[in-house]
Scaffold this motif. Sequence first.
Motif, PDB file in Angstrom:
ATOM      1  N   THR A 154       0.815  -1.214   0.000  1.00 26.94           N
ATOM      2  CA  THR A 154       0.000   0.000   0.000  1.00 26.94           C
ATOM      3  C   THR A 154       0.848   1.264   0.000  1.00 26.94           C
ATOM      4  N   GLN A 201     -10.955  -2.026   2.225  1.00 25.91           N
ATOM      5  CA  GLN A 201      -9.788  -1.787   3.071  1.00 25.91           C
ATOM      6  C   GLN A 201      -8.689  -2.794   2.737  1.00 25.91           C
ATOM      7  N   PRO A 249      -7.242   1.037   6.900  1.00 27.14           N
ATOM      8  CA  PRO A 249      -6.574   1.573   5.711  1.00 27.14           C
ATOM      9  C   PRO A 249      -5.069   1.360   5.720  1.00 27.14           C
TER      10      PRO A 249
END
Length: 282
Positions: A154, A201, A249
């Motif tokens: 991410t 998420q 997140p």
Amino acid sequence: MTAAQAVEAATGWQARLAVGFERRGEQTVRAQCEHFGPLRVQRSLYPEGPQVCQTIVLHPPGGIAGGDRLDIVVAAAAGARAQLTTPGAGKWYRSGGRLAQQSLTVRVAEAAVVEWLPQETIVFDGAEARMQTRVELAAGGVFCGWEILCLGRTAAGERFTYGRLDLATRIESAGRPLWVERGRLTGGSSWLAAAAGLAGQPVSATLLLAGRVVDRHWLAACRDLVAPEGVLTGVTTLPEVLVARCLAPGVEVARQWLIEVWKVLRPAALGRVAVPPRIWST
């Protein structure tokens, strides 16, 4: 390239680690440590005193690629208390279509406690992975463990658009199933974004406490915790299992919430104040 190197390149790393703990007087000691391939015990520490043996499990390559298989066996004899963690994130690389596997088996004898608290697992886009966990509790044995999964890198903006992650967890007490769960996360699946799935998420985390009759006050205290912004949480129980989950997140906020849950449960269920391993801060 030698013949042995050619075989390794074709099949991947095959690694096994077996660690056993015993109680000797007031101290828990590491009585067994057998390894094959790239799995090691980095060291054992006693930051809480002699009763709890804190052990750091190391996978020197730093990541798991297609064809790799890791088998970890942890055994705690009667009255022993062991806590295991890792020095950093586990990484499952893009596999090129070959399956990578990790198997964890935990055996907890009467009045023993095992905590399995690894740092996060990052599943790269394109990984083909299987993670299996089996916990065998004797009467009076207790297990507390968590898994923090991050789908995609991410920090680099990567998402889990293709690949597959298969998950299987089974916890038994004296041969009686307490918790059985199987799941499959498929890259690019609409389920990853669905409200009934991962709600968009990239990070999902689960903590399981098994082997104690769950007190309603523990459940209430965990549910009263204030989650970090953007983190979705849920805590529920079966008669001898407490389950805490979150969707987040990012890894840091998921870990932050899990640690707070652990800080509630450890003194209540395990009789010891929660002392975070120093390795988590390095």
